[in-house]
Design a protein around this motif. Structure first.
Motif, PDB file in Angstrom:
ATOM      1  N   ILE A   2       0.487   3.654  16.238  1.00  0.00           N
ATOM      2  CA  ILE A   2      -0.810   2.975  16.233  1.00  0.00           C
ATOM      3  C   ILE A   2      -0.607   1.500  15.917  1.00  0.00           C
ATOM      4  O   ILE A   2       0.102   1.144  14.968  1.00  0.00           O
ATOM      5  N   VAL A   3      -1.247   0.637  16.708  1.00  0.00           N
ATOM      6  CA  VAL A   3      -1.094  -0.813  16.536  1.00  0.00           C
ATOM      7  C   VAL A   3      -2.391  -1.415  15.992  1.00  0.00           C
ATOM      8  O   VAL A   3      -3.464  -1.202  16.549  1.00  0.00           O
ATOM      9  N   GLY A   4      -2.274  -2.168  14.905  1.00  0.00           N
ATOM     10  CA  GLY A   4      -3.409  -2.873  14.337  1.00  0.00           C
ATOM     11  C   GLY A   4      -3.305  -4.368  14.600  1.00  0.00           C
ATOM     12  O   GLY A   4      -2.495  -4.821  15.410  1.00  0.00           O
ATOM     13  N   LYS A  50       0.830  -1.204   0.000  1.00  0.00           N
ATOM     14  CA  LYS A  50       0.000   0.000   0.000  1.00  0.00           C
ATOM     15  C   LYS A  50       0.866   1.257   0.000  1.00  0.00           C
ATOM     16  O   LYS A  50       1.972   1.269   0.539  1.00  0.00           O
ATOM     17  N   LYS A  51       0.325   2.329  -0.590  1.00  0.00           N
ATOM     18  CA  LYS A  51       1.039   3.595  -0.641  1.00  0.00           C
ATOM     19  C   LYS A  51       1.224   4.168   0.753  1.00  0.00           C
ATOM     20  O   LYS A  51       2.277   4.710   1.099  1.00  0.00           O
ATOM     21  N   GLU A  52       0.187   4.053   1.566  1.00  0.00           N
ATOM     22  CA  GLU A  52       0.255   4.494   2.959  1.00  0.00           C
ATOM     23  C   GLU A  52      -0.273   3.384   3.860  1.00  0.00           C
ATOM     24  O   GLU A  52      -1.288   2.769   3.555  1.00  0.00           O
ATOM     25  N   ILE A  53       0.420   3.136   4.959  1.00  0.00           N
ATOM     26  CA  ILE A  53       0.010   2.109   5.917  1.00  0.00           C
ATOM     27  C   ILE A  53      -0.531   2.802   7.168  1.00  0.00           C
ATOM     28  O   ILE A  53       0.169   3.614   7.787  1.00  0.00           O
ATOM     29  N   LYS A  54      -1.746   2.482   7.511  1.00  0.00           N
ATOM     30  CA  LYS A  54      -2.436   3.160   8.616  1.00  0.00           C
ATOM     31  C   LYS A  54      -1.770   2.904   9.954  1.00  0.00           C
ATOM     32  O   LYS A  54      -1.721   3.778  10.821  1.00  0.00           O
ATOM     33  N   TYR A  55      -1.229   1.692  10.124  1.00  0.00           N
ATOM     34  CA  TYR A  55      -0.690   1.294  11.420  1.00  0.00           C
ATOM     35  C   TYR A  55       0.841   1.259  11.400  1.00  0.00           C
ATOM     36  O   TYR A  55       1.470   1.155  10.342  1.00  0.00           O
ATOM     37  N   ASP A  56       1.411   1.338  12.591  1.00  0.00           N
ATOM     38  CA  ASP A  56       2.868   1.314  12.744  1.00  0.00           C
ATOM     39  C   ASP A  56       3.371  -0.035  13.254  1.00  0.00           C
ATOM     40  O   ASP A  56       4.577  -0.279  13.281  1.00  0.00           O
ATOM     41  N   ALA A  57       2.452  -0.883  13.670  1.00  0.00           N
ATOM     42  CA  ALA A  57       2.788  -2.232  14.141  1.00  0.00           C
ATOM     43  C   ALA A  57       1.518  -3.069  14.108  1.00  0.00           C
ATOM     44  O   ALA A  57       0.405  -2.528  14.053  1.00  0.00           O
ATOM     45  N   PHE A  58       1.690  -4.383  14.142  1.00  0.00           N
ATOM     46  CA  PHE A  58       0.540  -5.281  14.053  1.00  0.00           C
ATOM     47  C   PHE A  58       0.667  -6.447  15.026  1.00  0.00           C
ATOM     48  O   PHE A  58       1.721  -7.093  15.105  1.00  0.00           O
ATOM     49  N   TRP A  59      -0.434  -6.716  15.738  1.00  0.00           N
ATOM     50  CA  TRP A  59      -0.554  -7.957  16.492  1.00  0.00           C
ATOM     51  C   TRP A  59      -0.777  -9.088  15.496  1.00  0.00           C
ATOM     52  O   TRP A  59      -1.522  -8.940  14.524  1.00  0.00           O
ATOM     53  N   ILE A  60      -0.140 -10.225  15.756  1.00  0.00           N
ATOM     54  CA  ILE A  60      -0.353 -11.420  14.942  1.00  0.00           C
ATOM     55  C   ILE A  60      -0.718 -12.574  15.874  1.00  0.00           C
ATOM     56  O   ILE A  60       0.023 -12.888  16.812  1.00  0.00           O
ATOM     57  N   GLY A  61      -1.855 -13.186  15.647  1.00  0.00           N
ATOM     58  CA  GLY A  61      -2.262 -14.333  16.444  1.00  0.00           C
ATOM     59  C   GLY A  61      -1.406 -15.548  16.116  1.00  0.00           C
ATOM     60  O   GLY A  61      -0.721 -15.594  15.094  1.00  0.00           O
ATOM     61  N   ARG A  62      -1.443 -16.528  17.016  1.00  0.00           N
ATOM     62  CA  ARG A  62      -0.662 -17.749  16.794  1.00  0.00           C
ATOM     63  C   ARG A  62      -1.539 -18.988  16.933  1.00  0.00           C
ATOM     64  O   ARG A  62      -2.354 -19.089  17.853  1.00  0.00           O
ATOM     65  N   ILE A  63      -1.358 -19.908  15.989  1.00  0.00           N
ATOM     66  CA  ILE A  63      -1.994 -21.223  16.064  1.00  0.00           C
ATOM     67  C   ILE A  63      -1.001 -22.140  16.768  1.00  0.00           C
ATOM     68  O   ILE A  63       0.023 -22.528  16.200  1.00  0.00           O
ATOM     69  N   ASN A  64      -1.264 -22.456  18.020  1.00  0.00           N
ATOM     70  CA  ASN A  64      -0.307 -23.168  18.858  1.00  0.00           C
ATOM     71  C   ASN A  64      -0.488 -24.682  18.787  1.00  0.00           C
ATOM     72  O   ASN A  64      -1.618 -25.190  18.762  1.00  0.00           O
ATOM     73  N   HIS A  65       0.653 -25.371  18.775  1.00  0.00           N
ATOM     74  CA  HIS A  65       0.669 -26.832  18.813  1.00  0.00           C
ATOM     75  C   HIS A  65       1.569 -27.296  19.954  1.00  0.00           C
ATOM     76  O   HIS A  65       2.595 -26.685  20.228  1.00  0.00           O
ATOM     77  N   PHE A  66       1.163 -28.382  20.597  1.00  0.00           N
ATOM     78  CA  PHE A  66       1.931 -28.921  21.711  1.00  0.00           C
ATOM     79  C   PHE A  66       1.779 -30.429  21.719  1.00  0.00           C
ATOM     80  O   PHE A  66       0.667 -30.943  21.615  1.00  0.00           O
ATOM     81  N   MET A  67       2.903 -31.137  21.810  1.00  0.00           N
ATOM     82  CA  MET A  67       2.900 -32.596  21.805  1.00  0.00           C
ATOM     83  C   MET A  67       2.169 -33.148  20.587  1.00  0.00           C
ATOM     84  O   MET A  67       1.464 -34.149  20.647  1.00  0.00           O
ATOM     85  N   GLY A  68       2.349 -32.470  19.444  1.00  0.00           N
ATOM     86  CA  GLY A  68       1.788 -32.941  18.193  1.00  0.00           C
ATOM     87  C   GLY A  68       0.327 -32.621  17.967  1.00  0.00           C
ATOM     88  O   GLY A  68      -0.244 -33.012  16.947  1.00  0.00           O
ATOM     89  N   LYS A  69      -0.296 -31.882  18.877  1.00  0.00           N
ATOM     90  CA  LYS A  69      -1.712 -31.566  18.766  1.00  0.00           C
ATOM     91  C   LYS A  69      -1.933 -30.051  18.811  1.00  0.00           C
ATOM     92  O   LYS A  69      -1.202 -29.327  19.481  1.00  0.00           O
ATOM     93  N   ARG A  70      -2.944 -29.594  18.108  1.00  0.00           N
ATOM     94  CA  ARG A  70      -3.299 -28.182  18.190  1.00  0.00           C
ATOM     95  C   ARG A  70      -3.969 -27.892  19.532  1.00  0.00           C
ATOM     96  O   ARG A  70      -4.837 -28.651  19.978  1.00  0.00           O
ATOM     97  N   VAL A  71      -3.552 -26.805  20.170  1.00  0.00           N
ATOM     98  CA  VAL A  71      -4.136 -26.387  21.446  1.00  0.00           C
ATOM     99  C   VAL A  71      -5.159 -25.302  21.156  1.00  0.00           C
ATOM    100  O   VAL A  71      -4.817 -24.215  20.679  1.00  0.00           O
ATOM    101  N   ARG A  72      -6.413 -25.590  21.440  1.00  0.00           N
ATOM    102  CA  ARG A  72      -7.487 -24.647  21.122  1.00  0.00           C
ATOM    103  C   ARG A  72      -7.938 -23.844  22.338  1.00  0.00           C
ATOM    104  O   ARG A  72      -8.586 -22.799  22.185  1.00  0.00           O
ATOM    105  N   TYR A  73      -7.615 -24.308  23.535  1.00  0.00           N
ATOM    106  CA  TYR A  73      -8.055 -23.621  24.756  1.00  0.00           C
ATOM    107  C   TYR A  73      -6.845 -23.461  25.688  1.00  0.00           C
ATOM    108  O   TYR A  73      -5.815 -22.967  25.277  1.00  0.00           O
ATOM    109  N   SER A  74      -6.972 -23.851  26.951  1.00  0.00           N
ATOM    110  CA  SER A  74      -5.851 -23.902  27.904  1.00  0.00           C
ATOM    111  C   SER A  74      -5.127 -22.562  28.077  1.00  0.00           C
ATOM    112  O   SER A  74      -3.946 -22.514  28.390  1.00  0.00           O
TER     113      SER A  74
END
Length: 251
Positions: free
Chosen positions: A155-157, A99-123
């Motif tokens: 500003i964080v997006g 983009k010509k202009e970016i509204k935000y100066d930083a971004f949160w990124i979510g993570r899909i977590n895995h532990f012991m070979g399985k996806r962790v959906r809660y915990s």
């Protein structure tokens, strides 16, 4: 398109480094900030078009801030060796930087977590997110031993797509990682914890398990959730054991 430097911190990540580098191959510059690996990580990294820097590890915030200052380009993407930028996340980042202009100066990124070979959906990991894409000139990691996070003077997006994250190599490796983490925590808690009592050694670990397993629905993750709950109790307990050892000049 705004140019991007991807930074990957490493220490003995031979099993991860190739996949991690390939997941950020859209960056204009890739920096490996290595803490003197001995398992062939650097030899494997040298097979790719990357810039390799080495620095003795002290703590994560200092390591990453040092590497950020070495980056050539104005936008930074931090990816740990146990993380991968998914195809969807890659396209989203490219779209933003195009983009010509970016509204935000930083971004949160979510993570899909895995532990012991399985996806962790809660915990307690369900809403896990980190600031990893940011403007170099406006952001740096807060100078903390643990729980380091980016401080942004702007500003964080939040991005729609997530990082793939597998914090688990083996159970022994994970427990060793927790022990190192507890050692760093003990240094911090030394200044804000009074006399160590049964409250610290019994009640707080129990609450850690209860919160993760029941309040944060760890039981819905089955055996994995139960394991995470007990690990959470363990790391709290061992934190105060290490604090006691620190105060009594013991090893």
């Amino acid at each position: 398109m705004y140019k991007l430097t991807a930074i990957i911190p490493t220490k003995n990540e031979i099993d991860n480094i190739e996949s991690t580098i390939k997941s950020v191959d859209f960056a204009n510059e890739i920096i490996i900030i290595d803490s003197f690996s001995t398992d062939g990580t650097l030899e494997k990294a040298k097979e790719f078009d990357v810039k390799i820097l080495q620095r003795e590890f002290d703590y994560h915030a200092a390591q990453k801030n040092w590497a950020i200052k070495k980056a050539k380009y104005p936008w930074i993407l931090i990816v740990d060796a146990d993380e991968r930028v998914t195809t969807e996340l890659k396209q989203e980042i490219i779209s933003i930087l195009s983009k010509k202009e970016i509204k935000y100066d930083a971004f949160w990124i979510g993570r899909i977590n895995h532990f012991m070979g399985k996806r962790v959906r809660y915990s307690g990991w369900r809403n896990d997110a980190v600031i990893r894409l940011f403007k170099k000139e406006l952001c740096e990691y807060e100078d903390l031993y643990v729980h380091e996070e980016i401080i942004c003077n702007g500003i964080v997006g939040r991005l729609k797509h997530k990082l793939w994250h597998n914090t688990y190599k083996s159970f022994d490796d994970y427990v060793a990682k927790l022990n190192r983490y507890a050692t760093q925590q003990a240094k911090i808690y030394n200044n804000k914890t009074g006399k160590i009592t049964a409250y610290h050694m019994i009640i707080k670990p129990f609450w850690g398990f209860f919160k993760h397993y029941f309040i944060q629905s760890g039981f819905r993750d089955g055996f994995i959730g139960l394991t995470i709950g007990f690990i959470q109790a363990y790391v709290i307990f061992i934190r105060y054991v290490k604090l006691w050892l620190l105060r009594n000049n013991s090893n």
